[in-house]
Design a protein around this motif. Structure first.
Motif, short mmCIF file in Angstrom:
data_model
loop_
_atom_site.label_atom_id
_atom_site.label_comp_id
_atom_site.label_asym_id
_atom_site.label_seq_id
_atom_site.Cartn_x
_atom_site.Cartn_y
_atom_site.Cartn_z
N LYS A 43 47.98 43.30 31.36
CA LYS A 43 48.42 43.46 29.97
C LYS A 43 47.29 43.98 29.08
N SER A 44 46.12 43.34 29.20
CA SER A 44 44.99 43.80 28.37
C SER A 44 44.60 45.22 28.78
N THR A 45 44.69 45.48 30.07
CA THR A 45 44.35 46.83 30.56
C THR A 45 45.33 47.86 29.99
N1 LIG Z 1 36.68 46.37 33.72
C1 LIG Z 1 37.31 45.98 34.84
N2 LIG Z 1 36.92 46.41 36.07
C2 LIG Z 1 37.58 46.04 37.18
N3 LIG Z 1 38.65 45.24 37.20
C3 LIG Z 1 39.09 44.78 36.02
C4 LIG Z 1 38.46 45.11 34.78
N4 LIG Z 1 39.12 44.51 33.77
C5 LIG Z 1 40.12 43.82 34.35
N5 LIG Z 1 40.11 43.98 35.70
C6 LIG Z 1 41.06 43.39 36.66
O1 LIG Z 1 42.34 43.91 36.41
C7 LIG Z 1 43.34 42.90 36.51
C8 LIG Z 1 44.15 42.85 35.22
O2 LIG Z 1 43.30 42.42 34.17
P1 LIG Z 1 43.83 42.28 32.70
O3 LIG Z 1 42.71 41.72 31.90
O4 LIG Z 1 44.41 43.57 32.24
O5 LIG Z 1 45.00 41.21 32.89
P2 LIG Z 1 45.87 40.43 31.81
O6 LIG Z 1 47.29 40.63 32.17
O7 LIG Z 1 45.44 40.81 30.44
O8 LIG Z 1 45.48 38.90 32.10
P3 LIG Z 1 45.36 37.65 31.09
O9 LIG Z 1 46.77 37.21 30.79
O10 LIG Z 1 44.65 36.63 31.91
O11 LIG Z 1 44.61 38.08 29.88
C9 LIG Z 1 42.60 41.60 36.82
O12 LIG Z 1 42.70 41.36 38.19
C10 LIG Z 1 41.17 41.90 36.44
O13 LIG Z 1 40.29 41.20 37.28
#
Ligand SMILES: Nc1ncnc2c1ncn2[C@@H]1O[C@H](COP(=O)(O)OP(=O)(O)OP(=O)(O)O)[C@@H](O)[C@H]1O
Ligand SMILES: [Mg+2]
Length: 255
Positions: A43-45
Motif C-alpha cells: 500500500k505504501s509502495t
Molecule cells: N525500499 C524498499 N526496498 C525493498 N523492499 C521494500 C522497500 N520498501 C518496502 N519494501 C517491501 O515491499 C513490501 C511492501 O511494503 P509496503 O511498505 O508498501 O507495504 P504496506 O502494505 O504499506 O504495509 P504496512 O501495512 O505494514 O504499512 C514489504 O515486503 C516491504 O518489505
C-alpha cells in the motif's frame, strides 16, 4: 464525475521482487479513495508510485490524462505542486516549531513572505483545531495533535490532491474518528481529492467513497469499488474477510 487520477496496468517491484501487477483503477474528483489490504501487500509502495517517489516496473500513472512517468521534469513538478502528503510516520521536523514546520513549504513554493506566511500558518492551524500552538515543538504535542499538525502542513499550499498513509495509526478511536471528520471537512473546504492508505475498518466505512483492495499472495488487486458495495457484493472471500475483520460474514461490521 471527473477522472483526476488513473492507474493503468501498474506493476510494482523492488528489484526482481514483484509486489503487485496489473493494478487498474480510477480516482474521481472529490473521492476519498482508500488503498486497502493487509500489512506488507504494497500500500505504501503504491502511494510512492502515485507521488513520484518510485517508478513503475510497468504501466502508467495518469494525472488528468498526463502520463506522470513519461512527462518532463517541469510538468512533473507542476503535478506534484498540486499534492499534499502526510507520510505514515507523520514526519514533522522535530527541531522546528509548528509554525516553522508549516511555513517551510510556503517559503519554498508559495512566493509569500513574512506576515502573510504567518497569517496562512495561523489559518491552517485553525482549520485543524490547533490555533495558538504556533510555537510548540512536535514533542510537546499528543499523537493526535501531531497528526493534525502534519495535516496542516500537508494543506499549506491548498493542494488539489491529498495523500495520507495510515493517518489514524496509533490514535485512540475517538481521536481517529475526529481525524476522519477533519479529513472530510478539509476535502470539502479545499475541494480536494483524497487518497488514503488505511486498514482501519471504522475509517474505511465512515469516509471512503471508493477503494481498491490489494492482496499480497495474489500479488494483484482483488477488488475495486465503494467499500460498502464491496462488503455487500464482493464474491471474493479474502475481500469479505478483510472487510469483516476475519469474521467472514456480511453482517454489520463490528467496529
Ligand atoms: N525500499 C524498499 N526496498 C525493498 N523492499 C521494500 C522497500 N520498501 C518496502 N519494501 C517491501 O515491499 C513490501 C511492501 O511494503 P509496503 O511498505 O508498501 O507495504 P504496506 O502494505 O504499506 O504495509 P504496512 O501495512 O505494514 O504499512 C514489504 O515486503 C516491504 O518489505
Ligand atoms: Mg505502509
Amino acid at each position: 464525475m471527473t477522472r483526476v487520477l488513473t492507474v493503468e496496468n501498474l506493476t510494482m517491484a523492488y528489484g526482481k521482487r514483484l509486489l503487485q501487477r496489473e493494478l487498474n483503477f480510477t480516482v474521481n474528483q472529490g473521492d476519498i479513495f482508500v488503498i486497502m489490504g493487509g500489512s506488507g501487500c504494497g500500500k505504501s509502495t503504491l502511494l510512492r508510485h502515485l507521488i513520484g517517489l518510485k517508478q513503475p516496473a510497468a504501466g502508467r500513472v495518469l494525472y488528468g490524462g498526463i502520463d506522470f512517468w513519461q512527462a518532463g521534469a517541469e510538468q512533473r513538478s507542476r503535478i506534484l505542486r498540486r499534492a499534499g502528503i502526510l507520510y505514515q510516520s507523520g514526519a514533522l521536523w522535530s527541531g522546528m516549531t509548528l509554525e516553522e514546520n508549516i511555513a517551510l513549504p510556503l517559503q519554498q513554493y508559495s512566493g509569500q513572505k513574512g506576515t502573510s506566511i504567518r497569517e496562512i500558518v495561523a489559518f491552517k492551524l485553525a482549520l485543524v483545531g490547533l490555533s495558538g500552538f504556533e510555537h510548540y515543538y512536535p514533542a510537546e504535542l499528543s499523537g493526535g495533535m501531531r497528526k493534525r499538525a502534519a495535516l496542516a502542513r500537508a494543506i499549506a499550499l491548498d493542494p488539489e490532491f491529498l495523500f495520507f498513509d495510515e493517518p489514524s495509526a496509533g490514535l485512540d478511536p475517538i481521536s481517529a474518528k475526529n481525524l476522519d471528520q477533519l479529513i472530510l471537512e478539509i476535502r470539502d473546504s479545499l475541494g480536494a481529492t483524497v487518497i488514503i492508505v488505511s486498514h482501519e475498518l471504522a475509517s474505511i466505512f465512515a469516509i471512503g467513497t471508493n477503494a481498491v483492495f490489494l492482496d499480497s499472495e495474489a500479488k494483484t488487486m482483488l477488488a475495486a469499488g465503494a467499500p460498502e458495495q464491496l462488503l455487500a457484493e464482493s464474491a471474493d472471500q479474502r475481500v469479505i474477510d478483510f472487510l469483516t475483520r476475519g469474521k467472514g460474514t456480511r453482517g454489520a461490521p463490528t467496529l
